[in-house]
Design an enzyme around this catalytic site. Structure first.
Site, PDB file in Angstrom:
ATOM      1  N   ARG A   1       0.830  -1.198   0.000  1.00  0.00           N
ATOM      2  CA  ARG A   1       0.000   0.000   0.000  1.00  0.00           C
ATOM      3  C   ARG A   1       0.870   1.255   0.000  1.00  0.00           C
ATOM      4  NH1 ARG A   1      -3.603  -1.444   5.197  1.00  0.00           N
ATOM      5  NH2 ARG A   1      -1.615  -2.444   5.734  1.00  0.00           N
TER       6      ARG A   1
ATOM      7  N   TYR B   1      -0.947   4.057  10.692  1.00  0.00           N
ATOM      8  CA  TYR B   1      -1.319   3.033  11.669  1.00  0.00           C
ATOM      9  C   TYR B   1      -0.103   2.792  12.557  1.00  0.00           C
ATOM     10  CZ  TYR B   1      -5.521   1.753   9.026  1.00  0.00           C
ATOM     11  OH  TYR B   1      -6.749   1.766   8.403  1.00  0.00           O
TER      12      TYR B   1
ATOM     13  N   GLU C   1      -5.731   4.179  13.826  1.00  0.00           N
ATOM     14  CA  GLU C   1      -6.675   3.258  14.467  1.00  0.00           C
ATOM     15  C   GLU C   1      -7.327   3.801  15.730  1.00  0.00           C
ATOM     16  OE1 GLU C   1      -2.671   2.244  16.319  1.00  0.00           O
ATOM     17  OE2 GLU C   1      -3.427   2.795  14.326  1.00  0.00           O
TER      18      GLU C   1
ATOM     19  N   HIS D   1      -0.474   1.064  16.168  1.00  0.00           N
ATOM     20  CA  HIS D   1      -0.664  -0.122  17.012  1.00  0.00           C
ATOM     21  C   HIS D   1       0.415  -0.210  18.097  1.00  0.00           C
ATOM     22  CE1 HIS D   1      -3.828  -1.553  14.380  1.00  0.00           C
ATOM     23  NE2 HIS D   1      -3.038  -1.384  13.339  1.00  0.00           N
TER      24      HIS D   1
ATOM     25  N   ASP E   1      -2.180  -7.275  15.187  1.00  0.00           N
ATOM     26  CA  ASP E   1      -1.596  -5.929  15.225  1.00  0.00           C
ATOM     27  C   ASP E   1      -1.601  -5.353  16.633  1.00  0.00           C
ATOM     28  OD1 ASP E   1      -0.574  -5.131  12.775  1.00  0.00           O
ATOM     29  OD2 ASP E   1      -2.524  -4.605  11.978  1.00  0.00           O
TER      30      ASP E   1
END
Length: 371
Positions: free
Chosen positions: A15, A94, A118, A96, A270
């Site tokens: 991505r 992201y 997130e 995590h 994650d």
């Protein structure tokens, strides 16, 4: 503002953090966008596609990080990127952090202002930047589980839906949120016998209504999970507590009670994972065996379908990227309170309660008068 977009370096992460449409929107507002050469190739976006809408293509990650003030990424920084981070950077990705004390302390030590996709949370509990990837991960979980049941993969040798005269696979989904419901719908559409375990009666009623009873629901307790898992062919873990470590709801003993060749897909890896034997795996080596069962614990599942994932993600993130670029992080937090919920670190301090609790780090509180 100068916006930097480096190529992702996590294993099999294809991505990219922005599409040409997003670049065009930032550039027309007067911002500069620096994109590392090749950053979009995995998502079928060429350097030329970016250059046409005004991005500056630079050859190295080091240059992207050096020239960028707002750094847009998809996944958390890898060790090879730590030395690029410094005070003054606004990192939007992201993170995590509850699953990694190392990254948490690196961000703090380098005084990076970081926001975690997130944990951007609306007043109604909606997670706008997690939702699109949860949909992708949930649908992938159902597909992957079906593949892992094949004997050639090491599974029990079942077709999800069975055939006339044979039983369908029994699929147990722990957590009825976006990931769990998407996974359940895919498995159910294949003909599997699916039960979602959850503790939210309203959510279970919604699932029953939408699925017209084809997806069963059961209240989740230690006893109900331990009993249900004995008959399950597939268990999909999809529990999420935003910003905090996922509770381990399936113990080692429960796994040992499962039938040989059973499949466990831990979409919550994650955030540390919800199965006790879980450990992070990669797309290069996604499956491991434990107690005669197969585990899939890849932390960036949507990275393997980058075209779908990149466009779905950036459609959601661009509103916040534009706000950060237009007015800076502090005013953006004032203007968009849900973004303030996503603040993880700033000036060496930690602002995420679940992470502070996980690693016994002092929790700071956002006070604009002091920043």
């Amino acid at each position: 503002m100068r916006v930097g977009v480096p190529t992702e370096v996590k294993n099999n992460e294809f991505r990219v953090a922005i599409t040409p449409l997003g670049v065009n929107e930032l550039v027309r507002r007067g911002h500069e966008v620096f994109i590392q050469s090749g950053a979009g190739v995995g998502s079928s976006i060429s350097d030329e596609d970016y250059a046409k809408v005004g991005a500056t293509i630079v050859p190295t990650a080091a240059e992207v990080w050096e020239r960028g003030e707002l750094i847009l990424k998809v996944k958390e920084p890898m060790p090879s990127e730590y030395d690029f981070m410094h005070e003054g950077h606004i990192l939007f990705t992201y993170l995590h952090l509850a699953a990694s004390e190392e990254i948490t302390r690196e961000l703090m030590a380098r005084k990076v202002t970081s926001f975690a996709y997130e944990t951007v949370e609306c007043p109604d509990g909606h997670l706008p930047l997690l939702a699109p990837m949860s949909e992708v991960a949930g649908r992938l979980a159902g597909q992957l589980a079906a593949h892992m049941l094949l004997k050639s993969t090491g599974g029990r040798g079942l077709v999800m839906g069975g055939v006339p005269g044979t039983r369908a696979a029994r699929v147990m989904v722990i957590g009825g949120g976006t990931v769990g419901f998407e996974a359940a719908q895919i498995a159910s559409a294949m003909g599997a016998d699916v039960t979602i375990y959850d503790i939210d009666f309203r959510r279970m009623s919604y699932i029953d209504d939408i699925s017209k009873g084809t997806i069963h629901t059961e209240y989740s307790t230690e006893l109900s999970v331990s009993e249900g898992i004995k008959d399950a062919d597939v268990v999909i873990g999809s529990v999420l507590i935003p910003g905090a470590r996922t509770p381990r709801l399936v113990s080692t003993e429960m796994v040992k009670s499962m039938k040989p060749g059973s499949v466990l897909v831990d979409v919550a890896i994650d955030q540390g994972g919800c199965f006790e034997p879980s450990r992070p795996t990669t797309h290069d080596d996604p499956i491991f065996e434990f107690a005669n069962s197969l585990f899939y614990c890849v932390g960036n599942m949507p990275g393997t379908v980058p075209y779908t994932s990149t466009y779905a993600l950036t459609n959601a993130t661009m509103k916040y990227c534009i706000e950060l670029a237009e007015v800076g992080w502090e005013q953006a937090c004032r203007n968009l309170p849900e973004l303030a919920q996503g603040l993880s670190t700033h000036n060496g301090l930690l602002y995420e309660p679940g992470v502070a609790q996980a690693f016994n780090i002092e929790l700071a509180h956002l006070d604009f008068e002091e920043n």
